[in-house]
Write an enzyme that holds these catalytic residues in place. Structure first.
Site, short mmCIF file in Angstrom:
data_model
loop_
_atom_site.label_atom_id
_atom_site.label_comp_id
_atom_site.label_asym_id
_atom_site.label_seq_id
_atom_site.Cartn_x
_atom_site.Cartn_y
_atom_site.Cartn_z
CD GLU A 257 -3.18 -0.88 1.76
OE1 GLU A 257 -3.22 0.22 2.55
OE2 GLU A 257 -4.21 -1.78 1.84
CD GLU B 61 -3.55 -6.01 3.72
OE1 GLU B 61 -4.47 -5.23 3.80
OE2 GLU B 61 -2.51 -5.91 3.68
C1 NOJ Z 1 -4.52 -2.61 4.70
C2 NOJ Z 1 -3.11 -2.62 5.41
O1 NOJ Z 1 -2.21 -3.01 4.60
C3 NOJ Z 1 -3.14 -3.33 6.71
O2 NOJ Z 1 -1.86 -3.19 7.55
C4 NOJ Z 1 -4.50 -2.98 7.65
O3 NOJ Z 1 -4.32 -3.49 8.95
C5 NOJ Z 1 -5.67 -3.16 6.61
N1 NOJ Z 1 -5.50 -2.42 5.46
C6 NOJ Z 1 -6.87 -2.85 7.54
O4 NOJ Z 1 -6.95 -1.35 7.75
#
Ligand code: NOJ
Length: 463
Positions: free
Chosen positions: A180, A369
């Site tokens: 991200e 994710e």
């Molecule tokens: C994206 C992130 O990569 C992760 O670290 C985070 O916990 C999740 N989103 C949920 O917010």
């Protein structure tokens, strides 16, 4: 209807509710959010240690000094994955464990933790997918170079990637470079809500994004040079997701154009080796400083794209303006999950891979994710009936299945997250896990969603 056609329509129905054979089911975590043991075996401090220990940064005044204690409980955690029937695990390597000062002398004891973890995964039939950078930058690099405000950090990242690839690629076939980038730029360097807590100007932000893209490209090259012939590498990005408000050809095209333009500062540059004209016109004098060589590095060929998909960023309508699209504003009545930012828009997991595959002819995509937090309070019988999470997962997986059935090349799905963990500035208040963690005792308890996911994996179809 003849028996034959009844039979074949049944077969079609079964095929349309299932995922392709060999589809890879997994869960995802990241180092700082789960490991704890921040002072063990020579680990150096990261920007998140510094940030979380700064007053007023974390909503419940917590930090991840012990988190879920995965550093000591990793064997138990591998069993949790196995109990789901998962076949793959996405985790991240803590750069400050491997290079406590960010660069220079490595710390073999730090890498040893990942050697132990990889051996345990392999003994239990789980395929590792390793992220090199999930935001825990060594604090030393922030102090020395100003972190990602400088190209020095991109070069140090390449050296770290080379070191890891040389030592782990006998067991890790898939590496993700940066997790991200977009959130790291905006929350870490724009509004200061994440580490390192900077509030840079627009030009500063564009430079940070460019340096991260450069770090990604240099790491891709380092992994190619130091990994093996079968090593595969790509980014794991929270692409700005653009959804046709109504599925007409004109709106679909508009959403595709919007996807390219709204990701122009990172993913589009990686895929096309240039900043688009519209991006350069829009940023004007705030454009990053770069060379043609930078763009060649940034667009080093990758093997797959990882997509983190949570919420639709925009619903798009075709328009007669110079861009060809209009972004529909979110009405105040749009629903959300437990976190206010998490608007459920399951079609995002259909459209984002669809646009990415079409725009750049991408042949391999992983959902790196997807998931949600919930209140997850145990009921009177002690069980956690997290039917809100099940509703969310079911609706997203149904849309993902729609994508794979149409031939969009999504090869795997990593649910965020295996277990509750340190949710950055929200501390332990947002629980994203399939397993509930009691942070006082570190005890892990499966939620009902763990059964839902196990059943889905077993059927290779949405349960
Ligand atoms: C994206 C992130 O990569 C992760 O670290 C985070 O916990 C999740 N989103 C949920 O917010």
């Amino acid at each position: 209807m003849s028996a034959l056609s009844a039979g074949s329509s049944k077969a079609e129905a079964a095929a349309s509710s299932g995922f392709p054979s060999g589809f890879l089911w997994g869960t995802a975590t990241s180092s700082y959010q789960i490991e704890g043991a921040v002072n063990e075996d020579g680990r150096g401090p990261s920007i998140w240690d510094r940030f979380a220990h700064t007053r007023g940064t974390i909503s419940d005044h917590s930090n991840a000094d012990t988190a879920t204690d995965h550093y000591h409980l990793y064997r138990e955690d591998v069993q949790l994955m196995k109990a789901l029937g998962a076949k793959a695990y996405r985790f991240s390597i803590a750069w400050p464990r491997v290079f406590p000062e960010g660069a220079g002398t490595p710390n073999p004891k730090g890498l040893d933790f990942y050697n132990r973890l990889l051996d345990e995964l392999s003994a239990n039939g789980l395929e590792p997918f390793a992220t090199l950078y999930h935001w825990d930058l060594p604090q030393a690099l922030q102090d020395r170079f100003g972190g990602w405000t400088s190209r020095g950090t991109a070069n140090a990242f390449a050296d770290y990637a080379a070191y890891v690839a040389a030592r782990l690629s006998d067991r890790v076939k898939h590496f993700f470079t940066i997790n991200e980038c977009s959130r790291h730029v905006h929350l870490g360097h724009g509004n200061g809500a994440d580490a390192p807590g900077l509030k840079l100007s627009q030009s500063g932000l564009h430079q940070v994004r460019h340096n991260l893209a450069l770090g990604h490209g240099l790491a891709v090259q380092a992994i190619r040079a130091h990994g093996r012939a079968e090593t595969r590498v790509g980014p794991a990005e929270n692409v700005v997701s653009c959804i046709p408000a109504i599925e007409t050809p004109a709106n679909i095209r508009a959403a595709e154009i919007a996807t390219r333009e709204l990701n122009a500062g990172y993913l589009t540059a990686i895929m096309e080796g240039k900043y688009t004209d519209a991006f350069l016109a829009q940023v004007g004098n705030d454009a990053p400083k770069y060379t043609a060589e930078d763009l060649r590095i940034i667009s080093s060929p990758i093997d797959f794209i990882g997509l983190n998909v949570y919420t639709p960023d925009h619903y798009v309508v075709a328009a007669d303006n110079e861009h060809g699209f209009t972004l529909a504003p979110f009405p105040a009545s749009f629903p959300h999950m437990k976190p206010g930012w998490l608007r459920p828009g399951p079609e995002a997991i259909y459209w984002v891979p669809h646009h990415v595959a079409r725009l750049w002819n991408v042949k391999s995509i992983y959902i790196t994710e997807n998931g949600t937090s919930g209140s997850d309070q145990p009921a009177a019988d002690g069980k956690i009936y997290d039917v809100d999470r099940i509703m969310y997962l079911r609706s997203y997986l149904t849309q993902l299945q729609r994508a794979t059935a149409e031939g969009v090349p999504v090869h795997g799905y990593f649910l965020w997250s295996l277990m509750d963990n340190f949710e950055w500035a929200d501390g332990y208040e947002q629980r994203f896990g399939l397993y509930r963690v009691d942070f006082a005792t570190k005890r892990r308890t499966p939620k009902l969603s763990a059964s839902f996911y196990r059943e889905t994996i077993a059927r290779n179809a949405v349960a």
